[in-house]
Motif scaffolding. Structure first.
Motif, short mmCIF file in Angstrom:
data_model
loop_
_atom_site.label_atom_id
_atom_site.label_comp_id
_atom_site.label_asym_id
_atom_site.label_seq_id
_atom_site.Cartn_x
_atom_site.Cartn_y
_atom_site.Cartn_z
N ILE A 1 3.00 18.46 24.17
CA ILE A 1 2.76 17.24 25.12
C ILE A 1 3.18 15.92 24.29
O ILE A 1 2.14 15.54 23.65
N ASP A 2 4.37 15.68 24.00
CA ASP A 2 4.73 14.51 23.21
C ASP A 2 4.70 13.27 23.95
O ASP A 2 4.25 13.10 25.03
N LEU A 3 4.97 12.00 23.15
CA LEU A 3 4.87 10.82 23.70
C LEU A 3 6.05 10.77 24.93
O LEU A 3 6.97 11.43 24.66
N GLN B 1 3.62 25.58 36.32
CA GLN B 1 3.80 26.07 37.70
C GLN B 1 4.22 27.44 37.60
O GLN B 1 3.67 28.41 38.28
N ARG B 2 5.18 28.06 36.67
CA ARG B 2 5.49 29.34 36.67
C ARG B 2 4.21 30.19 36.16
O ARG B 2 4.02 31.24 36.62
N TYR C 1 6.98 13.92 32.67
CA TYR C 1 6.50 15.66 32.10
C TYR C 1 7.04 16.51 33.20
O TYR C 1 6.08 17.55 33.27
N GLU C 2 8.19 16.48 33.43
CA GLU C 2 8.50 17.48 34.64
C GLU C 2 8.92 18.86 34.08
O GLU C 2 8.36 20.06 34.79
N THR D 1 12.06 7.81 31.32
CA THR D 1 11.79 8.28 32.62
C THR D 1 10.32 8.74 32.91
O THR D 1 9.61 8.29 34.16
N ALA D 2 9.86 9.28 31.91
CA ALA D 2 8.18 9.65 32.35
C ALA D 2 7.32 8.46 32.13
O ALA D 2 6.45 8.32 32.76
N ARG D 3 7.80 7.25 31.35
CA ARG D 3 6.84 6.08 31.22
C ARG D 3 7.05 5.44 32.69
O ARG D 3 6.05 4.85 33.07
#
Length: 674
Positions: free
Chosen positions: A542-544, A386-387, A378-379, A548-550
């Motif tokens: 915030i989806d599945l 962060q912003r 979730y980058e 890369t996230a997994r």
């Protein structure tokens, strides 16, 4: 010929006389220097030349203040007393009448000294006076009885925390040069046949005080909310009687207090010409002589500041902004005692101790320990967060502070499928803000009684402000924020009122009190449109997790559960868990940890073991989905029949050669070893 200077002493007459006797004819001491040791106002404006004239060239005469005579503060002279008017301004003496005669008073000037630099000690009363000096003077100006002899002051209703009420009304009455007549009742000694309740005794006492109130008095009601608290639609008998009593005595000067979290009838609040809210702590503290200092300088003693390295006033303010002055002094005393030692401690330990104190004094708030680094993937969401957080903590290089405050978001709505980490993101945000957090389930707020749901919302927001910086999380937000309707049914009206209360609280935020509101929901489509305005809640999906996230989620949980997994196996696990959420991926490594450390013999967390766990997880998901589909189509009886086929298929899929474990094993073997 000596110049005549008439002075009205602000110090005791004996002190002024002693100083004049010792220095009144000194050729080296100037009038300016003399006034530093014997503070006084002048009957005429003084210029710099006169102030720098030696005392031997002046004829100084002490006089008493006369009614309707303006008095002037000498310019560029910092008195050793507080409460003196601004430079060059005229002070109009007040006059209060007692019985059938009038008495002229010396200007009301507090006797405690103005603190230059950090104070050596600070009482609760002094802390309240420093923090709320502007508000105290404002209320006093409304209450002020004009010197014309007519009591035309305005009654004031103050909403503030209970802890500061006593200190506030004493100083407000003092600055208005009025005598405070406080509504107080003692313990009932003889209960008799029919004992009276506390409210009944207070009501009887209120009637007595109103009848005997004189010119120059102000009636103080410290707990109006407890005396007559109720909604307009549900007034108690005592509340109705108080409303009638106060309106019948509209010529009486009244100063009343009510806690913001408690409701009082609007018809009663309207009796007061002025209504003022006093809460939290200011970023800059204003002294009675007009000078300003930061909160960290004015309300932290010398010894307290010396106990911490790199003590920063701004860093302190972010952690105490929502506290009232009394609670702030309690927090400082607690932190200093907890961290006492021979060597100064880092300032961050002070802030952490204050946050811990706030969490301990509230049963609902906690200090989170989840960081963004503990959330895999979730980058894009992290970058967006962060912003926003950089704006909130002031790390963005904007020269205009007002503009920064306008850019600070008031709240977020995290929406997406279950188990994707929406609440986890809220905790990470609170951790990044060094804030306390309270997580409230939406259904917990709703109540069957009219007005109770709105009251709970008010209390939640008030508690968040007291514990600021704070993050208030409404889990299952759709339960309390559904779209308002125009239907005539009572349920719709109750839902409309609840949404309206949330909107009121959101719009009433103080920009200098860092409170962030987060709602989590799976049903963004039913949230009221007014809440989805960008100036209120910013919706973030915030989806599945993707591949890369997994992989990042799997890596985080393998480290957390101490399950050693090779990079190649992580790649294969990320492929095998397509369509699963973060919580389901976590359960795989949790079960692997149980097998590795709690089973006898241990079950190695290899490709076969992880594949078996993934297969078992998918089997459970497919079974629940099939059962749900069967209920919708054929009812419970048909569901039991249709469940047999998926169960058999699931068993086959886990056999060697055609199982998830074999798939992961084969993929791992084919992958290059690192």
């Amino acid at each position: 010929m000596k110049t005549l200077v008439e002075l009205v002493p602000l110090c005791p007459d004996e002190q002024f006389t002693d100083q004049y006797t010792a220095n009144g004819h000194s050729p080296s001491l100037t009038l300016r220097q003399f006034l530093l040791s014997a503070p006084a106002l002048s009957t005429k404006p003084l210029d710099a030349q006169t102030l720098d004239t030696p005392m031997s060239h002046l004829r100084v005469t002490p006089v008493g203040a006369q009614p309707d005579q303006p008095l002037f503060r000498p310019p560029e002279v910092r008195f050793a007393l507080s409460g003196v008017p601004p430079v060059g301004s005229a002070l109009q003496p007040s006059k209060a009448a007692e019985n059938d005669g009038a008495q002229t008073h010396r200007p009301a000037v507090p006797e405690e000294p103005v603190t230059v630099g950090r104070p050596t000690s600070l009482t609760e009363a002094e802390a309240v006076k420093l923090a709320y000096w502007k508000e105290i003077k404002s209320v006093a100006s409304f209450l002020q009885t004009p010197v014309s002899g007519k009591n035309t002051g305005l009654s004031v209703l103050v909403r503030s925390d209970k802890l500061v009420v006593e200190h506030l009304y004493r100083e407000m009455a003092r600055q208005a040069n009025l005598e405070a007549v406080v509504l107080e009742v003692g313990d009932q000694k003889d209960e008799g046949f029919m004992p009276q309740s506390l409210r009944q005794r207070e009501l009887a006492r209120l009637k007595e005080l109103i009848k005997t109130l004189k010119l120059g008095h102000v009636l103080v009601v410290p707990h109006l909310d407890l005396l007559a608290g109720a909604a307009d639609s549900n007034l108690t008998a005592e509340a109705r009687e108080i409303v009638e009593l106060l309106y019948d005595s509209s010529d009486r000067l009244i100063l009343a207090f009510a806690d913001r979290s408690l409701e009082i009838p609007e018809v009663l609040a309207s009796r007061f010409a002025v209504r003022i809210l006093i809460s939290g702590l200011p970023r800059m503290v204003t002294y009675p002589d007009g000078t300003e200092k930061s909160l960290g300088e004015a309300m932290v003693t010398v010894d307290e500041a010396a106990g911490f390295k790199d003590f920063e006033a701004e860093g302190l303010y972010k952690n105490v902004a929502g506290l009232n002055p009394v609670r702030f002094r309690h927090a400082m005393a607690y932190a200093v005692k907890e961290l006492a030692g021979p060597e100064p401690k880092p300032a961050e330990q002070l802030y952490r101790a204050i946050r811990g104190f706030k969490a301990q004094t509230s049963a609902n708030f906690e200090v989170p320990d989840v960081g963004f680094e503990q959330i895999g993937g979730y980058e894009d969401v992290k970058e967006m967060m962060q912003r926003a957080l950089n704006l909130m903590v002031g790390s963005v290089g904007l020269k205009n502070e007002k503009l920064r405050r306008e850019l600070v978001p008031r709240g977020f709505i995290f929406h997406g499928p279950p188990g994707t980490g929406k609440t986890l993101f809220a905790k990470a945000i609170a951790n990044r803000l060094n804030a306390t957090i309270q997580i409230v389930s939406g259904p917990e707020v709703t109540d069957m009684y009219v007005g109770e749901s709105e009251r709970k919302v008010r209390e939640l927001f008030a508690e968040a402000r007291r514990n600021a910086p704070a993050v208030l999380v409404f889990d299952e937000f759709d339960a309390i924020a559904t779209q308002r309707s125009g239907g005539p049914d009572g349920g719709s009206r109750a839902g409309n009122a609840l949404v309206a209360q949330i909107l009121t609280e959101m719009d009433g935020f103080r920009p200098d009190v860092p409170v962030l509101v987060i709602g989590t929901t799976n049903r963004l489509d039913i949230i009221d449109e007014a809440l989805l305005r960008p100036s209120r809640f910013q919706a973030i999906k915030i989806d599945l997790p993707g591949r890369t996230a997994r992989r990042a989620i799997a890596a985080v949980h393998s480290r957390h559960f101490d399950v050693e997994v090779s990079p190649a196996l992580l790649d294969v696990v990320s492929d095998a868990t397509q369509g699963l959420n973060g919580d389901e991926i976590r359960s795989i490594f949790r079960d692997a940890c149980v097998g590795l450390y709690c089973e006898n013999p241990p079950l190695a967390a290899d490709a076969r073991r992880l594949g078996t766990l993934v297969g078992r997880l998918r089997h459970g998901i497919e079974s629940r989905a099939a059962e749900s589909a069967a209920r919708k189509t054929t009812g419970n009886r048909g569901a039991r029949q249709s469940m047999e086929a998926p169960q058999n298929n699931a068993r086959i899929s886990l056999t060697p050669g055609n199982s998830t474990s074999s798939f992961i094993e084969s993929k791992t073997a084919a992958a290059p070893h690192e």
